[in-house]
Scaffold this motif. Structure first.
Motif, mmCIF file in Angstrom:
data_model
loop_
_atom_site.group_PDB
_atom_site.id
_atom_site.type_symbol
_atom_site.label_atom_id
_atom_site.label_comp_id
_atom_site.label_asym_id
_atom_site.label_seq_id
_atom_site.Cartn_x
_atom_site.Cartn_y
_atom_site.Cartn_z
ATOM 1 N N GLY A 1 4.906 12.276 3.907
ATOM 2 C CA GLY A 1 3.839 12.551 4.857
ATOM 3 C C GLY A 1 2.730 11.533 4.669
ATOM 4 O O GLY A 1 2.842 10.627 3.846
ATOM 5 N N LYS A 2 1.655 11.710 5.432
ATOM 6 C CA LYS A 2 0.530 10.787 5.295
ATOM 7 C C LYS A 2 -0.064 10.940 3.894
ATOM 8 O O LYS A 2 -0.483 12.030 3.511
ATOM 9 C CB LYS A 2 -0.520 11.096 6.353
ATOM 10 C CG LYS A 2 -1.667 10.120 6.338
ATOM 11 C CD LYS A 2 -2.657 10.393 7.432
ATOM 12 C CE LYS A 2 -3.758 9.348 7.347
ATOM 13 N NZ LYS A 2 -4.803 9.588 8.324
ATOM 14 N N ASN A 3 -0.046 9.871 3.134
ATOM 15 C CA ASN A 3 -0.571 9.836 1.761
ATOM 16 C C ASN A 3 0.213 10.702 0.776
ATOM 17 O O ASN A 3 -0.248 10.923 -0.331
ATOM 18 C CB ASN A 3 -2.050 10.261 1.721
ATOM 19 C CG ASN A 3 -2.921 9.405 2.591
ATOM 20 O OD1 ASN A 3 -2.746 8.208 2.672
ATOM 21 N ND2 ASN A 3 -3.860 10.037 3.280
ATOM 22 N N ALA A 4 1.376 11.218 1.158
ATOM 23 C CA ALA A 4 2.134 12.126 0.300
ATOM 24 C C ALA A 4 3.522 11.555 -0.002
ATOM 25 O O ALA A 4 4.142 10.917 0.861
ATOM 26 C CB ALA A 4 2.264 13.488 0.962
ATOM 27 N N ASP B 1 0.790 -1.234 0.000
ATOM 28 C CA ASP B 1 0.000 0.000 0.000
ATOM 29 C C ASP B 1 0.821 1.281 0.000
ATOM 30 O O ASP B 1 0.288 2.356 0.258
ATOM 31 C CB ASP B 1 -0.990 0.018 1.180
ATOM 32 C CG ASP B 1 -2.029 -1.079 1.053
ATOM 33 O OD1 ASP B 1 -2.406 -1.407 -0.092
ATOM 34 O OD2 ASP B 1 -2.457 -1.618 2.090
ATOM 35 N N LYS B 2 2.110 1.209 -0.267
ATOM 36 C CA LYS B 2 2.955 2.399 -0.377
ATOM 37 C C LYS B 2 3.375 2.556 -1.835
ATOM 38 O O LYS B 2 3.803 1.599 -2.475
ATOM 39 C CB LYS B 2 4.215 2.280 0.499
ATOM 40 C CG LYS B 2 3.937 2.158 1.980
ATOM 41 C CD LYS B 2 3.444 3.459 2.543
ATOM 42 C CE LYS B 2 3.231 3.327 4.040
ATOM 43 N NZ LYS B 2 2.343 4.332 4.563
ATOM 44 N N LEU B 3 3.265 3.766 -2.346
ATOM 45 C CA LEU B 3 3.663 4.045 -3.716
ATOM 46 C C LEU B 3 5.164 3.840 -3.872
ATOM 47 O O LEU B 3 5.953 4.344 -3.065
ATOM 48 C CB LEU B 3 3.299 5.488 -4.079
ATOM 49 C CG LEU B 3 3.634 5.937 -5.504
ATOM 50 C CD1 LEU B 3 2.775 5.190 -6.522
ATOM 51 C CD2 LEU B 3 3.445 7.443 -5.642
ATOM 52 N N SER C 1 -0.001 12.946 -4.149
ATOM 53 C CA SER C 1 -0.793 12.524 -2.992
ATOM 54 C C SER C 1 -1.747 11.436 -3.436
ATOM 55 O O SER C 1 -2.348 11.525 -4.509
ATOM 56 C CB SER C 1 -1.583 13.699 -2.424
ATOM 57 O OG SER C 1 -0.707 14.723 -2.014
ATOM 58 N N ILE C 2 -1.892 10.412 -2.598
ATOM 59 C CA ILE C 2 -2.750 9.271 -2.903
ATOM 60 C C ILE C 2 -3.863 9.208 -1.864
ATOM 61 O O ILE C 2 -3.600 9.236 -0.658
ATOM 62 C CB ILE C 2 -1.958 7.938 -2.858
ATOM 63 C CG1 ILE C 2 -0.684 8.015 -3.693
ATOM 64 C CG2 ILE C 2 -2.845 6.759 -3.229
ATOM 65 C CD1 ILE C 2 -0.865 7.927 -5.168
ATOM 66 N N TYR C 3 -5.113 9.110 -2.335
ATOM 67 C CA TYR C 3 -6.270 8.969 -1.447
ATOM 68 C C TYR C 3 -7.161 7.883 -2.005
ATOM 69 O O TYR C 3 -7.858 8.099 -2.996
ATOM 70 C CB TYR C 3 -7.043 10.293 -1.358
ATOM 71 C CG TYR C 3 -6.197 11.424 -0.824
ATOM 72 C CD1 TYR C 3 -5.973 11.565 0.535
ATOM 73 C CD2 TYR C 3 -5.598 12.328 -1.690
ATOM 74 C CE1 TYR C 3 -5.188 12.587 1.029
ATOM 75 C CE2 TYR C 3 -4.810 13.360 -1.208
ATOM 76 C CZ TYR C 3 -4.610 13.477 0.157
ATOM 77 O OH TYR C 3 -3.822 14.493 0.642
ATOM 78 N N GLY C 4 -7.102 6.682 -1.417
ATOM 79 C CA GLY C 4 -7.891 5.564 -1.913
ATOM 80 C C GLY C 4 -7.450 5.192 -3.310
ATOM 81 O O GLY C 4 -6.297 4.860 -3.540
ATOM 82 N N ASN C 5 -8.359 5.296 -4.290
ATOM 83 C CA ASN C 5 -8.019 4.962 -5.676
ATOM 84 C C ASN C 5 -7.838 6.220 -6.533
ATOM 85 O O ASN C 5 -7.993 6.190 -7.751
ATOM 86 C CB ASN C 5 -9.095 4.069 -6.295
ATOM 87 C CG ASN C 5 -10.415 4.798 -6.456
ATOM 88 O OD1 ASN C 5 -10.703 5.768 -5.758
ATOM 89 N ND2 ASN C 5 -11.229 4.330 -7.395
ATOM 90 N N LYS C 6 -7.496 7.337 -5.876
ATOM 91 C CA LYS C 6 -7.273 8.593 -6.584
ATOM 92 C C LYS C 6 -5.921 9.182 -6.187
ATOM 93 O O LYS C 6 -5.430 8.947 -5.086
ATOM 94 C CB LYS C 6 -8.388 9.586 -6.281
ATOM 95 C CG LYS C 6 -9.729 9.113 -6.811
ATOM 96 C CD LYS C 6 -10.798 10.135 -6.648
ATOM 97 C CE LYS C 6 -12.096 9.596 -7.253
ATOM 98 N NZ LYS C 6 -13.172 10.522 -7.152
ATOM 99 N N ALA C 7 -5.348 9.944 -7.113
ATOM 100 C CA ALA C 7 -4.071 10.599 -6.860
ATOM 101 C C ALA C 7 -4.088 11.978 -7.502
ATOM 102 O O ALA C 7 -4.767 12.194 -8.517
ATOM 103 C CB ALA C 7 -2.925 9.778 -7.436
#
Length: 192
Positions: free
Chosen positions: A121-124, A65-67, A145-151
């Motif tokens: 950072g968180k999601n960044a 789950d990490k880019l 930035s990643i949020y669920g299935n969106k970036a």
């Protein structure tokens, strides 16, 4: 005592083999090109223009789950202004596609490849990538930035590094209010 040492040695060997043969699972998530958008904005002394450009293909790579990576191909033939209409829109779109700018007949695609990704950072994430436009490749730095299935991501591009020099005061004297700034912005909203 020998039995304990023997059991510890066996336990150690089993642990080493288990870790050695356990792979970190990478997951490649394809970008939904019909639900994703890239907006460009270029600046000149007397104002700015903006528009869109289509993603031809793209993917993001995740580990646990990490880019960790990504790659995009942009369809340069779709570059289009959204702040003009009619004749002026046609003229600007045609000029952007011409050899003065992106020369889309000979260079129909551009490409971005992530080279390194660092959690910021968180999601960044901070990304260093290679951007190729008109067969010229240069490094770029940007945040995603990643949020669920969106970036979402945005980056500044110095067009002169890709031999896009039309109207650049860095190369031409006396342009005055006809000068076009070297950097332009790309803002992307992605869904995968």
């Amino acid at each position: 005592m020998k039995k304990i040492i023997k059991k510890l040695a066996i336990l150690t060997l089993v642990s080493v083999f288990t870790v050695s043969f356990t792979s970190i699972e990478k997951e490649k998530k394809e970008i939904k090109t019909d639900k994703s958008e890239v907006v460009w904005k270029g600046y000149k002394v007397t104002g700015s223009h903006e528009g869109t450009i289509d993603i031809k293909s793209g993917s993001l790579v995740f580990e646990r789950d990490k880019l960790t990576g990504g790659e995009f191909v942009i369809d340069m033939t779709t570059i289009s202004s959204t702040d003009l209409e009619g004749e002026y829109k046609g003229k600007l779109d045609g000029h952007l596609k011409s050899d003065d700018f992106f020369g889309v007949v000979n260079h129909p695609t551009a490409k971005l490849v992530f080279k390194s990704v660092t959690v910021s950072g968180k999601n960044a994430y901070d990304v260093v990538g290679d951007l190729t436009i008109k067969n010229k490749t240069n490094p770029v730095n940007f945040k995603i930035s990643i949020y669920g299935n969106k970036a979402t991501a945005s980056l500044k591009v110095d067009r002169t590094k890709y031999d896009v020099r039309y109207g650049s005061s860095s190369f031409f004297d006396g342009l005055k209010d006809k000068a076009i700034y070297d950097e332009f912005d790309l803002i992307s909203d992605l869904e995968f």
